[in-house]
Motif scaffolding. Structure first.
Motif, PDB file in Angstrom:
ATOM      1  N   ALA A 369       0.978  -1.199  -0.012  1.00 38.24           N
ATOM      2  CA  ALA A 369       0.040  -0.041  -0.028  1.00 38.24           C
ATOM      3  C   ALA A 369       1.023   1.233   0.023  1.00 38.24           C
ATOM      4  O   ALA A 369       0.538   2.321  -0.726  1.00 38.24           O
ATOM      5  N   ASP A 370       2.088   1.241   0.702  1.00 36.65           N
ATOM      6  CA  ASP A 370       2.808   2.244   1.027  1.00 36.65           C
ATOM      7  C   ASP A 370       3.443   2.645  -0.345  1.00 36.65           C
ATOM      8  O   ASP A 370       3.614   3.671  -0.756  1.00 36.65           O
ATOM      9  N   ARG A 373       1.371   3.816  -2.813  1.00 36.52           N
ATOM     10  CA  ARG A 373       0.843   5.418  -2.754  1.00 36.52           C
ATOM     11  C   ARG A 373       2.033   6.181  -3.309  1.00 36.52           C
ATOM     12  O   ARG A 373       1.554   7.155  -3.978  1.00 36.52           O
ATOM     13  N   ARG A 374       3.248   5.881  -2.812  1.00 33.32           N
ATOM     14  CA  ARG A 374       4.375   6.684  -3.315  1.00 33.32           C
ATOM     15  C   ARG A 374       4.538   6.756  -4.832  1.00 33.32           C
ATOM     16  O   ARG A 374       5.210   7.781  -5.326  1.00 33.32           O
ATOM     17  N   SER A 378      -3.125   5.383  -6.821  1.00 31.03           N
ATOM     18  CA  SER A 378      -4.017   5.362  -5.522  1.00 31.03           C
ATOM     19  C   SER A 378      -4.946   4.261  -5.229  1.00 31.03           C
ATOM     20  O   SER A 378      -5.164   3.865  -4.423  1.00 31.03           O
ATOM     21  N   SER A 381      -3.255   1.235  -4.193  1.00 34.75           N
ATOM     22  CA  SER A 381      -2.798   1.419  -2.966  1.00 34.75           C
ATOM     23  C   SER A 381      -4.078   1.425  -1.839  1.00 34.75           C
ATOM     24  O   SER A 381      -3.692   0.724  -0.897  1.00 34.75           O
ATOM     25  N   ARG A 382      -5.172   2.077  -2.347  1.00 38.62           N
ATOM     26  CA  ARG A 382      -6.294   1.924  -1.297  1.00 38.62           C
ATOM     27  C   ARG A 382      -6.843   0.384  -1.132  1.00 38.62           C
ATOM     28  O   ARG A 382      -7.065  -0.048  -0.123  1.00 38.62           O
ATOM     29  N   TYR A 385      -4.533  -1.164   1.162  1.00 42.81           N
ATOM     30  CA  TYR A 385      -4.717  -0.617   2.656  1.00 42.81           C
ATOM     31  C   TYR A 385      -5.861  -1.680   3.273  1.00 42.81           C
ATOM     32  O   TYR A 385      -5.855  -1.905   4.066  1.00 42.81           O
ATOM     33  N   ARG A 404      -4.109   6.644   6.666  1.00 43.22           N
ATOM     34  CA  ARG A 404      -3.224   6.629   5.335  1.00 43.22           C
ATOM     35  C   ARG A 404      -4.289   6.458   4.294  1.00 43.22           C
ATOM     36  O   ARG A 404      -4.173   7.070   3.137  1.00 43.22           O
ATOM     37  N   ARG A 405      -5.082   5.323   4.401  1.00 39.93           N
ATOM     38  CA  ARG A 405      -6.201   4.975   3.212  1.00 39.93           C
ATOM     39  C   ARG A 405      -6.891   6.175   3.033  1.00 39.93           C
ATOM     40  O   ARG A 405      -7.156   6.386   1.918  1.00 39.93           O
ATOM     41  N   LEU A 408      -5.781   9.053   0.929  1.00 35.46           N
ATOM     42  CA  LEU A 408      -5.437   8.861  -0.397  1.00 35.46           C
ATOM     43  C   LEU A 408      -6.608   9.673  -1.333  1.00 35.46           C
ATOM     44  O   LEU A 408      -7.733   9.505  -1.140  1.00 35.46           O
TER      45      LEU A 408
END
Lengths: 409, 107
Positions: A369-370, A373-374, A378, A381-382, A385, A404-405, A408
């Protein structure tokens, strides 16, 4: 004598002398159950008597003598019932020991409690009870099981030790390295459960468990000062514990290493951890996994600003660790360091390869996920998460992942 | 102190000649070191008969008392001072007979 002072003296004696009393009695009577019960009675007697009589000049000797009397009383009582068996037990003398160098009763106790013929959760419980002096209720609470179930687990273990005659001794030199690593595994498990407590309704950090693990590891270190892995594990625990205050925010959320307030780290623990790591480097022998993990933590804790972290050193240490332990979890942690050195794309490719092994592991999804995200991906990533949050784990970590989620775009 | 080392078998193949030879070597070693009490190999569970004579008449039943994938196919009874010694011997026994074994103390 002041009641408060006497209570404090009992508490201190409990911390310092419990294992010694249990160990001495086990040695004398050849029975863990008798030793444990008599030791508990001796401490209860101290609570009653010390406020009136004063703290004896040598509390440990007083407690051992008192406990021995209780043990003899119990054996006499039971002898009348069951003469033959008890007699045999009192006569039982362990065979001569090949290893003379290390001779501390407590060490025998630790090796017996961490015997490979016992299941891992049993070893943990037995070590905390017999060596750590925690009550059954405290251990049950720490591992979220019913007190009666924990009591039965410990009772069954004591019965097995007696029936199968698990020896009360330090293993022979040939078996020692393997058995020490078994002891360290127990201590590391206790520490980790305290450091990243699992379960939905618990505190995210159980300081009682981390403190107990460190205390017992210090004890093992005192008893086996030349063992590199013991020093390594102690250093690893100290360097991890040093960051505790900075690891969870006031709002109960996990704070990642990069975002921690490094001023809140415990400088004394870090200094002690670094000293141990330097000691092991100077020894010049090939390090085991705890020493390498301690060295990685030393790299992290030697800079005041995360941007100064020597990531190539961290990756090099993980490379060394992978050679010793090619497990997917180690590969995952290596990939996290690779992200800092070679960028998130390279790291993500390495992480994705671990999917078959780690699909049920929270840190795998959190790492993906991290990285996603980077990389600005997105939506993926979501989803990652979400996969991480669904898996049960530490409450502070869940709070962090959820925020964090939700951040996004 | 005596321990029973049970040999656990999980398929229908019998010991090969190589395994039998290895078991003989291990038996000799047990005897030379004074650990030997007794040992034996068993026929398969299909050859077992269960007897229950707790009632008025003895009752004979065909087959093993417990149907399972794994079954007892042989055993050693050894003399050892403690579990560490018993476990070391059992580990050697497992290697020699090429089967899983279980160690259990006699009372």
């Amino acid at each position: 004598m002041n009641v408060v002072d006497a209570r404090q003296a009992v508490t201190r004696a409990h911390r310092e002398e419990w294992a010694r009393v249990v160990a001495a009695l086990t040695r004398r009577f050849g029975d863990l159950d008798i030793a444990e019960e008599a030791a508990a009675e001796a401490f209860a007697t101290a609570v009653e008597r010390w406020p009136d009589d004063g703290v004896p000049p040598n509390p440990g000797a007083w407690l051992t003598t008192t406990a021995s009397r209780r043990a003899i009383d119990r054996i006499r009582r039971e002898n009348r019932r069951d003469d033959k068996q008890r007699e045999a037990q009192l006569c039982y003398d362990s065979p001569p020991e090949p290893l003379g160098a290390i001779d501390d009763e407590r060490l025998r106790l630790i090796f017996t409690c961490c015997h490979p013929a016992l299941a891992m959760p049993t070893r943990v419980a037995l070590t905390l009870r017999m060596v750590g002096g925690l009550t059954v209720a405290e251990i049950a609470r720490a591992f979220l099981v019913q007190e009666t179930a924990m009591g039965q687990r410990i009772t069954r273990a004591k019965a097995k030790i007696k029936a199968a005659r698990i020896p009360y001794r330090v293993p022979s030199a040939a078996d020692l390295p393997g058995r020490v690593s078994g002891v360290l595994a127990v201590l590391f498990l206790v520490f980790n459960e305290g450091y990243l407590t699992t379960g939905p309704d618990t505190d995210p950090v159980r300081q009682d468990l981390t403190a107990e693990a460190i205390r017992l590891t210090r004890l093992v270190r005192d008893l086996l000062p030349g063992d590199g892995e013991v020093a390594g594990l102690l250093a690893l625990m100290l360097l991890t514990e040093a960051r505790r205050a900075a690891r969870v925010s006031a709002g109960g959320e996990l704070v990642t290493l990069a975002e921690q307030d490094r001023g809140a780290w415990d400088a004394a623990l870090i200094a002690e951890g670094h000293r141990l790591v330097r000691e092991r480097l100077a020894a010049g022998t090939a390090p085991g996994r705890y020493q390498i993990l301690a060295a990685i933590n030393a790299v992290h804790t030697c800079v005041r600003d995360v941007r100064d972290t020597d990531w190539s050193q961290v990756v090099a240490l993980y490379d060394q660790l992978v050679r010793l332990d090619p497990s997917p979890v180690v590969a995952l942690n290596r990939a996290i360091a690779v992200a800092e050195l070679d960028g998130p794309e390279v790291a993500l490719a390495a992480v994705d390869r671990l999917e078959p092994d780690l699909a049920g592991y929270r840190a795998y999804h959190a790492t993906r996920a991290d990285l996603l995200r980077r990389l600005g991906r997105s939506q993926e990533s979501r989803a990652a998460y979400d996969s991480a949050i669904v898996l049960a784990g530490n409450t502070a970590e869940t709070a962090y992942l959820t925020r964090r989620r939700d951040q996004l775009g | 102190m005596q321990y029973l080392i049970s040999v656990i078998h999980d398929d229908s193949t019998l010991a090969t000649p190589d395994e039998m030879a290895a078991i003989d070597v291990f038996n000799d070693r047990l005897q030379a070191a004074g650990h030997w009490v007794f040992a034996g190999g068993l026929a398969g569970p299909d050859s077992a008969t269960v007897i229950d004579n707790r009632g008025a008449e003895p009752l004979f039943t065909d087959g093993p008392f417990l149907e399972s994938k794994e079954h007892l196919i042989g055993f050693w009874i050894i003399e050892a001072p403690d579990l560490d010694v018993a476990l070391t011997l059992a580990a050697e026994g497992s290697k020699h007979c090429n089967r899983k074994v279980e160690v259990r103390p006699f009372r």
